[in-house]
Design a protein around this motif. Structure first.
Motif, PDB file in Angstrom:
ATOM      1  N   HIS A 119      40.694  39.490  37.563  1.00  0.00           N
ATOM      2  CA  HIS A 119      40.966  40.910  37.315  1.00  0.00           C
ATOM      3  C   HIS A 119      39.711  41.717  36.977  1.00  0.00           C
ATOM      4  CE1 HIS A 119      45.205  40.224  37.781  1.00  0.00           C
ATOM      5  NE2 HIS A 119      45.165  39.244  36.894  1.00  0.00           N
ATOM      6  N   TYR A 133      37.899  42.201  40.127  1.00  0.00           N
ATOM      7  CA  TYR A 133      38.593  43.187  40.977  1.00  0.00           C
ATOM      8  C   TYR A 133      38.197  44.605  40.558  1.00  0.00           C
ATOM      9  CZ  TYR A 133      42.137  46.185  42.973  1.00  0.00           C
ATOM     10  OH  TYR A 133      42.754  47.212  43.650  1.00  0.00           O
ATOM     11  N   ASN A 193      36.073  47.254  42.889  1.00  0.00           N
ATOM     12  CA  ASN A 193      36.859  48.331  43.487  1.00  0.00           C
ATOM     13  C   ASN A 193      36.658  49.706  42.869  1.00  0.00           C
ATOM     14  OD1 ASN A 193      39.035  47.328  45.626  1.00  0.00           O
ATOM     15  ND2 ASN A 193      38.710  45.685  44.151  1.00  0.00           N
ATOM     16  N   TYR A 210      52.697  58.016  45.113  1.00  0.00           N
ATOM     17  CA  TYR A 210      51.821  57.693  46.252  1.00  0.00           C
ATOM     18  C   TYR A 210      52.458  58.066  47.590  1.00  0.00           C
ATOM     19  CZ  TYR A 210      49.641  55.125  42.466  1.00  0.00           C
ATOM     20  OH  TYR A 210      49.070  54.788  41.256  1.00  0.00           O
ATOM     21  N   LYS A 258      46.607  54.012  49.072  1.00  0.00           N
ATOM     22  CA  LYS A 258      46.845  52.567  49.135  1.00  0.00           C
ATOM     23  C   LYS A 258      46.028  51.845  48.062  1.00  0.00           C
ATOM     24  CE  LYS A 258      46.490  48.542  52.198  1.00  0.00           C
ATOM     25  NZ  LYS A 258      46.087  48.057  53.541  1.00  0.00           N
ATOM     26  N   LYS A 259      44.764  52.229  47.906  1.00  0.00           N
ATOM     27  CA  LYS A 259      43.887  51.572  46.934  1.00  0.00           C
ATOM     28  C   LYS A 259      44.274  51.931  45.500  1.00  0.00           C
ATOM     29  CE  LYS A 259      40.888  49.297  47.512  1.00  0.00           C
ATOM     30  NZ  LYS A 259      40.818  47.818  47.614  1.00  0.00           N
ATOM     31  N   GLN A 301      47.321  52.585  44.417  1.00  0.00           N
ATOM     32  CA  GLN A 301      48.519  51.807  44.117  1.00  0.00           C
ATOM     33  C   GLN A 301      48.160  50.338  43.877  1.00  0.00           C
ATOM     34  OE1 GLN A 301      51.648  52.158  47.025  1.00  0.00           O
ATOM     35  NE2 GLN A 301      53.206  51.607  45.526  1.00  0.00           N
ATOM     36  N   GLU A 302      47.274  49.810  44.688  1.00  0.00           N
ATOM     37  CA  GLU A 302      46.813  48.431  44.522  1.00  0.00           C
ATOM     38  C   GLU A 302      46.124  48.266  43.167  1.00  0.00           C
ATOM     39  OE1 GLU A 302      44.447  46.087  47.722  1.00  0.00           O
ATOM     40  OE2 GLU A 302      42.949  46.832  46.279  1.00  0.00           O
ATOM     41  N   ASN A 326      48.673  48.213  40.339  1.00  0.00           N
ATOM     42  CA  ASN A 326      49.381  46.930  40.278  1.00  0.00           C
ATOM     43  C   ASN A 326      48.514  45.853  39.640  1.00  0.00           C
ATOM     44  OD1 ASN A 326      51.711  47.902  41.481  1.00  0.00           O
ATOM     45  ND2 ASN A 326      51.047  47.393  43.546  1.00  0.00           N
ATOM     46  N   ASP A 327      47.231  45.825  40.015  1.00  0.00           N
ATOM     47  CA  ASP A 327      46.333  44.840  39.412  1.00  0.00           C
ATOM     48  C   ASP A 327      46.183  45.089  37.911  1.00  0.00           C
ATOM     49  OD1 ASP A 327      44.082  42.688  39.897  1.00  0.00           O
ATOM     50  OD2 ASP A 327      43.200  44.243  38.615  1.00  0.00           O
TER      51      ASP A 327
END
Length: 322
Positions: free
Chosen positions: A162, A165, A169, A269, A284-285, A287-288, A291-292
């Protein structure tokens, strides 16, 4: 109508506020409560109460600023203790999908019960409980049993999964959000706010990860190692692991609230008609990323931190016996 004592903490000297509140809480019998009247949000008290007394109380805002904050605190009967959302997800990670479906935060809000959250959000608790039971009755799928992992291994997993990530990102999403805001700000002014919010999230999380990797996690790993060897608890710059973990949880909540604001600005989104590739990729990113963050914070708030606090207390107890 129930009449509860009101404790006006604005009249108490700052250094005596929390001790006085704890004294009041400890004097309660099960199912009794009182109200705190304050001139700022007493959220730090919530984390301290959780850390030092455990999930043995309810916390309900009666007034939520901007000038006065009133919170009703009620002691729970230990025999009637209801499982929290975080405890549910810790035991069965599949239930996280149910909470996500209904927009329920199982990480930062993991210390609340289903009933408490449903009351606040106006959701049907019976429907949610029914779906949770349906998940529980399904054949369990193979997956990580995070609750059974050693804490030092879990800390390394969080960093390598995590934290990496976030580091990889945040720069890309920040650049993308700024680009979309610059190009589409006229027709979609909300993109400016989205970019501003995520810029702050990125900066705050970068500092947050440094504190975890340089202060909190090394102490947790040393605590695990010293427990194995029978050595004394590791020396740290804080009195107890509860102090930095409370701060980490507050910062988790701030990040969660920021991402919730982005979700609201984007209407969950939902892309506008004719959205370009950058616009589509941004949503998309985001939302990703959210979630992470949910999964990341769940592992810390609901598993790593509580277990580290318990291990430290156990270690200190062993030292006293010696």
């Amino acid at each position: 109508m129930e009449i509860l004592d009101i404790l006006d903490v604005t009249q108490i000297e700052p250094r005596f506020k929390h001790p006085r509140i704890f004294e009041k809480f400890d004097s309660l019998n099960p199912n009794e409560g009182f109200i705190i009247d304050n001139d700022h949000d007493p959220k730090p008290l919530y984390y301290q109460l959780i850390g030092e007394r455990g999930n043995v109380f309810t916390w309900d805002y009666l007034e939520n600023g901007p000038e006065r904050w009133k919170v009703k605190i009620r002691k729970i009967d230990g025999q009637d203790k209801v499982e929290t959302i975080g405890e549910m997800v810790t035991k069965d990670y599949r239930k996280a999908q149910v909470f996500k479906k209904f927009g329920i935060d199982f990480c930062c809000g993991g210390k609340k019960t289903v009933e408490e959250v449903c009351l606040t959000k106006g959701l049907d608790s019976a429907k949610i409980i029914s779906e949770l039971e349906a998940v529980q009755n399904q054949e369990p799928a193979a997956g990580h049993k995070f609750d059974e992992w050693p804490l030092d291994f879990l800390a390394d997993y969080i960093i390598n999964t995590h934290h990496d990530y976030v580091k990889n990102n945040v720069p890309f999403i920040t650049e993308l959000a700024n680009k979309v805001a610059k190009v589409h700000r006229q027709g979609h002014p909300e993109t400016i706010e989205i970019a501003n919010i995520f810029n702050e999230v990125g900066k705050d999380l970068s500092l947050h990860l440094m504190k975890e990797e340089n202060i909190v996690f090394p102490y947790v790993k040393a605590l695990v190692q010293n427990t194995k060897t029978g050595e004394a608890s590791p020396i740290a710059a804080f009195d107890s692991i509860e102090t930095p973990t409370q701060m980490m949880e507050m910062e988790h909540e701030q990040a969660g609230e920021a991402m919730a604001a982005i979700r609201e600005l984007t209407a969950d989104y939902t892309l506008p008609e004719g959205a370009c590739t950058s616009y589509t990729l941004l949503y998309k990113k985001l939302q990703e990323f959210e979630n992470d963050l949910f999964n990341h914070v769940h592992l810390e708030n609901n598993i790593l931190f509580p277990k580290a606090i318990a291990l430290e207390k156990e270690s200190l107890g062993s030292e006293v016996k010696k």
